[in-house]
Design a protein around this motif. Structure first.
Motif, short mmCIF file in Angstrom:
data_model
loop_
_atom_site.label_atom_id
_atom_site.label_comp_id
_atom_site.label_asym_id
_atom_site.label_seq_id
_atom_site.Cartn_x
_atom_site.Cartn_y
_atom_site.Cartn_z
N TYR A 167 -83.96 29.03 77.28
CA TYR A 167 -84.61 28.80 76.00
C TYR A 167 -83.61 28.34 74.95
O TYR A 167 -82.42 28.62 75.05
N TYR A 211 -83.58 29.01 70.77
CA TYR A 211 -84.18 29.60 69.59
C TYR A 211 -83.39 29.16 68.36
O TYR A 211 -82.18 28.96 68.42
N ILE A 245 -88.79 30.21 68.50
CA ILE A 245 -88.55 29.50 69.75
C ILE A 245 -88.71 28.00 69.53
O ILE A 245 -89.58 27.54 68.79
N ILE A 299 -92.24 25.19 77.25
CA ILE A 299 -92.65 25.38 75.86
C ILE A 299 -91.91 24.37 75.01
O ILE A 299 -90.71 24.21 75.12
N GLU A 342 -92.20 23.74 71.10
CA GLU A 342 -92.82 24.03 69.82
C GLU A 342 -92.77 22.81 68.91
O GLU A 342 -92.19 21.78 69.27
N MET A 389 -92.42 34.29 74.30
CA MET A 389 -92.11 35.44 73.47
C MET A 389 -92.03 35.04 72.01
O MET A 389 -91.32 34.10 71.66
N ARG A 390 -92.75 35.80 71.19
CA ARG A 390 -92.75 35.54 69.74
C ARG A 390 -92.15 36.74 69.03
O ARG A 390 -92.49 37.88 69.34
#
Lengths: 113, 111
Positions: A33, A35, A45, A56, A58, B99-100
């Motif tokens: 990931y 972030y 994220i 993912i 965003e 995940m938030r």
């Protein structure tokens, strides 16, 4: 041995420049990931990759482009840097989805001047 | 929008006191609720986590209380110590590990 390592730790650069942050994990995880943590400490994220596949993505400006050459690496390239990009960027990894611990690197502190 | 709401933003507690941080969520797809602890200059690290099939989980001085019907969960730190001073994040994750995080609570424990 550092589990999730990212470089550089500190980066000061001028507006308009292009920069990259590299990340490597030696935990054998299949998910990585990026972030972003802003000045108010909010963790958001940006991207998630599973086995080199983008999972993912965003709402991030397309000036940000992640690249995963293999399961252990996830790099972040940022084009045309803006003042608002100044933040701490954390790389992280986990094994699989669902209820698994996410392990974070120590962060890359980006300052755009 | 923020999917996990955390309060308070900051908290000051005397040594030996109880620190309580609260979180609420809306998305019923969340099924894993961890708490992360972050010290200055470091990345967040998992502190304790709970699944929605239990109402409480305790590890040493740290306890998570979980209320599924209210969609709320909280972290209690008993006998708070100056070394507990850090930023605490609640989080919620779906099975896809999306995940938030909450906005974080800066805890200061005064000696």
């Amino acid at each position: 041995d550092t589990a999730v390592s990212q470089t550089p730790k500190y980066l000061v650069t001028q507006m308009g420049n292009d920069k990259s942050i590299k990340c490597e994990q030696n935990l054998g995880h299949d998910t990585m990931y990026w972030y972003k943590q802003d000045s108010k400490k909010f963790l958001k994220i940006m991207f998630s990759y599973n086995n080199k596949e983008l999972i993912i993505n965003e709402t991030v400006p397309n000036r940000f482009s992640p690249k995963s050459p293999d399961k252990a690496h996830l790099n972040l390239h940022i084009n045309s840097l803006e003042l608002g990009d100044s933040a701490v960027y954390f790389c992280a990894s986990s094994q699989g989805g669902g209820r698994n611990t996410i392990y974070f690197g120590e962060g890359s502190w980006l300052t755009v001047v | 929008q923020q999917q996990v709401k955390q309060s308070p933003q900051s908290l000051i507690v005397q040594k030996g006191g109880i620190s309580i941080i609260n979180c609420a969520y809306e998305n019923t797809a969340f099924d894993y609720f961890p708490w992360y602890q972050q010290f200055p200059g470091k990345g967040p690290a998992l502190l304790i986590a709970i699944r929605p099939d239990v109402s409480e989980k305790k590890e040493g001085r740290f306890t998570i209380s979980f209320n599924k019907s209210a969609k709320q969960f909280s972290l209690h730190i008993m006998d708070s110590q100056p070394g507990d001073s850090a930023t605490y994040f609640c989080a919620a994750s779906t099975r896809d590990n999306d995940m938030r995080f909450g906005a974080g609570t800066r805890l200061t424990v005064k000696p």
